[in-house]
Motif scaffolding. Structure first.
Motif, PDB file in Angstrom:
ATOM      1  N   SER A   1       0.842  -1.182   0.000  1.00 48.60           N
ATOM      2  CA  SER A   1       0.000   0.000   0.000  1.00 48.60           C
ATOM      3  C   SER A   1       0.878   1.233   0.000  1.00 48.60           C
ATOM      4  N   ARG A   2       0.506   2.235  -0.824  1.00 48.72           N
ATOM      5  CA  ARG A   2       1.290   3.454  -0.845  1.00 48.72           C
ATOM      6  C   ARG A   2       0.999   4.267   0.409  1.00 48.72           C
ATOM      7  N   PRO A   3       1.951   5.082   0.873  1.00 44.11           N
ATOM      8  CA  PRO A   3       1.699   5.901   2.061  1.00 44.11           C
ATOM      9  C   PRO A   3       0.659   6.966   1.772  1.00 44.11           C
ATOM     10  N   LEU A   4      -0.058   7.382   2.829  1.00 46.14           N
ATOM     11  CA  LEU A   4      -1.058   8.426   2.669  1.00 46.14           C
ATOM     12  C   LEU A   4      -0.380   9.764   2.410  1.00 46.14           C
ATOM     13  N   SER A   5      -0.990  10.568   1.549  1.00 49.47           N
ATOM     14  CA  SER A   5      -0.488  11.910   1.290  1.00 49.47           C
ATOM     15  C   SER A   5      -0.863  12.805   2.460  1.00 49.47           C
ATOM     16  N   PRO A   6      -0.231  14.003   2.580  1.00 53.17           N
ATOM     17  CA  PRO A   6      -0.612  14.932   3.658  1.00 53.17           C
ATOM     18  C   PRO A   6      -2.094  15.287   3.641  1.00 53.17           C
ATOM     19  N   ILE A   7      -2.678  15.441   2.462  1.00 50.28           N
ATOM     20  CA  ILE A   7      -4.108  15.763   2.381  1.00 50.28           C
ATOM     21  C   ILE A   7      -4.947  14.598   2.877  1.00 50.28           C
ATOM     22  N   GLU A   8      -4.571  13.363   2.501  1.00 50.32           N
ATOM     23  CA  GLU A   8      -5.315  12.190   2.968  1.00 50.32           C
ATOM     24  C   GLU A   8      -5.196  12.038   4.480  1.00 50.32           C
ATOM     25  N   GLU A   9      -4.015  12.303   5.032  1.00 51.83           N
ATOM     26  CA  GLU A   9      -3.851  12.217   6.481  1.00 51.83           C
ATOM     27  C   GLU A   9      -4.725  13.263   7.188  1.00 51.83           C
ATOM     28  N   ALA A  10      -4.757  14.491   6.644  1.00 50.78           N
ATOM     29  CA  ALA A  10      -5.577  15.540   7.250  1.00 50.78           C
ATOM     30  C   ALA A  10      -7.057  15.187   7.163  1.00 50.78           C
ATOM     31  N   ALA A  11      -7.493  14.652   6.012  1.00 46.43           N
ATOM     32  CA  ALA A  11      -8.893  14.262   5.857  1.00 46.43           C
ATOM     33  C   ALA A  11      -9.267  13.167   6.858  1.00 46.43           C
ATOM     34  N   SER A  12      -8.364  12.209   7.041  1.00 45.83           N
ATOM     35  CA  SER A  12      -8.624  11.127   7.993  1.00 45.83           C
ATOM     36  C   SER A  12      -8.719  11.663   9.421  1.00 45.83           C
ATOM     37  N   ALA A  13      -7.819  12.599   9.763  1.00 46.50           N
ATOM     38  CA  ALA A  13      -7.845  13.172  11.111  1.00 46.50           C
ATOM     39  C   ALA A  13      -9.140  13.938  11.351  1.00 46.50           C
ATOM     40  N   TRP A  14      -9.573  14.725  10.365  1.00 45.11           N
ATOM     41  CA  TRP A  14     -10.828  15.469  10.519  1.00 45.11           C
ATOM     42  C   TRP A  14     -12.024  14.518  10.621  1.00 45.11           C
ATOM     43  N   PHE A  15     -11.987  13.428   9.859  1.00 48.69           N
ATOM     44  CA  PHE A  15     -13.094  12.485   9.885  1.00 48.69           C
ATOM     45  C   PHE A  15     -13.259  11.879  11.276  1.00 48.69           C
ATOM     46  N   MET A  16     -12.158  11.434  11.868  1.00 48.41           N
ATOM     47  CA  MET A  16     -12.236  10.833  13.195  1.00 48.41           C
ATOM     48  C   MET A  16     -12.610  11.873  14.251  1.00 48.41           C
ATOM     49  N   ARG A  17     -12.092  13.072  14.113  1.00 43.01           N
ATOM     50  CA  ARG A  17     -12.387  14.118  15.101  1.00 43.01           C
ATOM     51  C   ARG A  17     -13.870  14.481  15.077  1.00 43.01           C
ATOM     52  N   ARG A  18     -14.453  14.564  13.876  1.00 40.99           N
ATOM     53  CA  ARG A  18     -15.870  14.935  13.782  1.00 40.99           C
ATOM     54  C   ARG A  18     -16.775  13.827  14.296  1.00 40.99           C
ATOM     55  N   ARG A  19     -16.338  12.587  14.161  1.00 37.21           N
ATOM     56  CA  ARG A  19     -17.140  11.488  14.695  1.00 37.21           C
ATOM     57  C   ARG A  19     -17.134  11.495  16.229  1.00 37.21           C
ATOM     58  N   GLU A  20     -16.017  11.925  16.819  1.00 28.15           N
ATOM     59  CA  GLU A  20     -15.908  11.907  18.274  1.00 28.15           C
ATOM     60  C   GLU A  20     -16.484  13.166  18.913  1.00 28.15           C
ATOM     61  N   ARG A  21     -16.445  14.294  18.183  1.00 30.02           N
ATOM     62  CA  ARG A  21     -16.868  15.577  18.761  1.00 30.02           C
ATOM     63  C   ARG A  21     -17.864  16.262  17.833  1.00 30.02           C
ATOM     64  N   ALA A  22     -18.993  15.621  17.635  1.00 32.43           N
ATOM     65  CA  ALA A  22     -19.979  16.143  16.701  1.00 32.43           C
ATOM     66  C   ALA A  22     -20.524  17.498  17.132  1.00 32.43           C
ATOM     67  N   SER A  23     -20.501  17.826  18.418  1.00 31.41           N
ATOM     68  CA  SER A  23     -21.095  19.065  18.912  1.00 31.41           C
ATOM     69  C   SER A  23     -20.061  20.173  19.139  1.00 31.41           C
ATOM     70  N   ASP A  24     -18.830  19.974  18.737  1.00 31.27           N
ATOM     71  CA  ASP A  24     -17.778  20.954  18.945  1.00 31.27           C
ATOM     72  C   ASP A  24     -17.875  22.021  17.857  1.00 31.27           C
ATOM     73  N   ALA A  25     -18.438  23.186  18.182  1.00 35.06           N
ATOM     74  CA  ALA A  25     -18.667  24.235  17.195  1.00 35.06           C
ATOM     75  C   ALA A  25     -17.361  24.803  16.658  1.00 35.06           C
ATOM     76  N   ASP A  26     -16.379  24.998  17.541  1.00 37.81           N
ATOM     77  CA  ASP A  26     -15.099  25.545  17.095  1.00 37.81           C
ATOM     78  C   ASP A  26     -14.406  24.610  16.107  1.00 37.81           C
TER      79      ASP A  26
END
Length: 320
Positions: free
Chosen positions: A4-29
């Motif tokens: 498997s090829r390594p994730l690009s910086p954009i893919e890593e950022a997208a993955s981080a945002w995806f997990m963060r939004r699943r855990e903190r759906a009510s975080d307005a900031d």
């Protein structure tokens, strides 16, 4: 085994945002920061939506049968601090699994044509891949992307629209496209891309000059494979692009060396040059690809050169 090829910086950022939004759906900031990240580039939204779709695909997979029920175990004291310590690691494991899953192949085709053979591939999404003579190409579809790797030769691609991006790799460069028709010619020294309809983004990684080029209908670019620098850019009639499928090729101010590289796809023996002057002579016109040998025979009447055919089938062009 395919790595498997390594994730690009954009893919890593997208993955981080995806997990963060699943855990903190009510975080307005966090949501405001996420929307700002999406607005920075269309690629950000594309990668995030792709990851979300992969997550849905994983959720729809059949689950193994549940194990027989057992008597409930005695309750244990809560160990919340330990669980908290492991929550980050668990999220990372889920993220890695999802990232790897999206690149599992779901369709694969490869082509290696002889000098007298062409072939067309009809892919499940409606994309058509036409491989010219002397061409080596592989097509790999996953849940995340559609990928075409060109190792040499000429390929005309009629791309269908799909939620997955289409990425074409040729000679160290990458092209990204959604729903268009374009032609890719990869020779030992050069890469030529022409667009018949739609739009293509060309990323020549490691190029000495501008590395990104936006190509629209009628645009053609010629890049050197060594360094990726731009050799030429032209606007031609869109119908000329991919005309090899009708047995002709239209060339504009091409060097004999470029034409010789192209004719090598149609010949089992190479075309060589006796001197540098002959290599650099230029020619414009229409080549009948059904009779490549006849074209070589006419060269002495078109340019100040001689043609010497060798017993091994090779041809030597010299200036006069």
């Amino acid at each position: 085994m395919t790595r498997s090829r390594p994730l690009s910086p954009i893919e890593e950022a997208a993955s981080a945002w995806f997990m963060r939004r699943r855990e903190r759906a009510s975080d307005a900031d966090a949501e405001q920061a996420f929307q700002a990240w999406l607005a920075e580039s269309p690629r950000h939204r594309q990668e995030y939506e792709r990851l979300a779709q992969v997550w849905e695909d994983m959720a729809s997979l059949p689950r193994p049968a549940a194990a027989p029920a057992r008597a409930p175990a005695p309750p244990r004291p809560a160990r919340r601090p330990a669980l908290l310590r492991w929550s980050g690691a668990l999220a990372a494991l889920v993220l890695i699994a999802g990232a790897a899953y999206q690149y599992l192949p779901v369709s694969y085709e490869s082509v290696a044509n002889a000098s007298t053979q062409t072939r067309s591939l009809d892919m499940p999404d409606g994309t058509r891949v036409h491989a010219n003579v002397g061409t080596r190409v592989s097509v790999r579809y996953t849940l995340a992307e559609r990928r075409i790797d060109i190792d040499g030769g000429e390929v005309y691609i009629d791309a269908a629209s799909d939620r997955r991006p289409l990425v074409v790799s040729a000679g160290g460069a990458e092209l990204r496209d959604i729903g268009t028709e374009f032609n890719v010619l990869l020779l030992p020294d050069t890469l030529q891309v022409g667009v018949r309809s739609g739009q293509v983004m060309l990323d020549a990684s490691g190029a000495d000059g501008p590395k990104e080029h936006t190509l629209r209908a009628g645009d053609t670019v010629l890049l050197a494979r060594a360094g990726g620098h731009l050799l030429g850019r032209q606007q031609v009639a869109p119908g000329e692009i991919g005309a090899w499928q009708d047995g002709v090729a239209v060339v504009h101010d091409a060097t004999l060396q470029q034409l010789a590289g192209y004719l090598a796809l149609y010949r089992d023996a190479p075309v060589r040059f006796a001197d540098e002057r002959a290599r650099g002579l230029r020619l414009s016109g229409t080549l009948d690809l059904r009779h490549p040998e006849a074209f070589l025979d006419t060269l002495p009447g078109l340019l100040p050169v001689t043609l010497n055919r060798r017993p091994d089938g090779s041809a030597v062009i010299a200036s006069r």
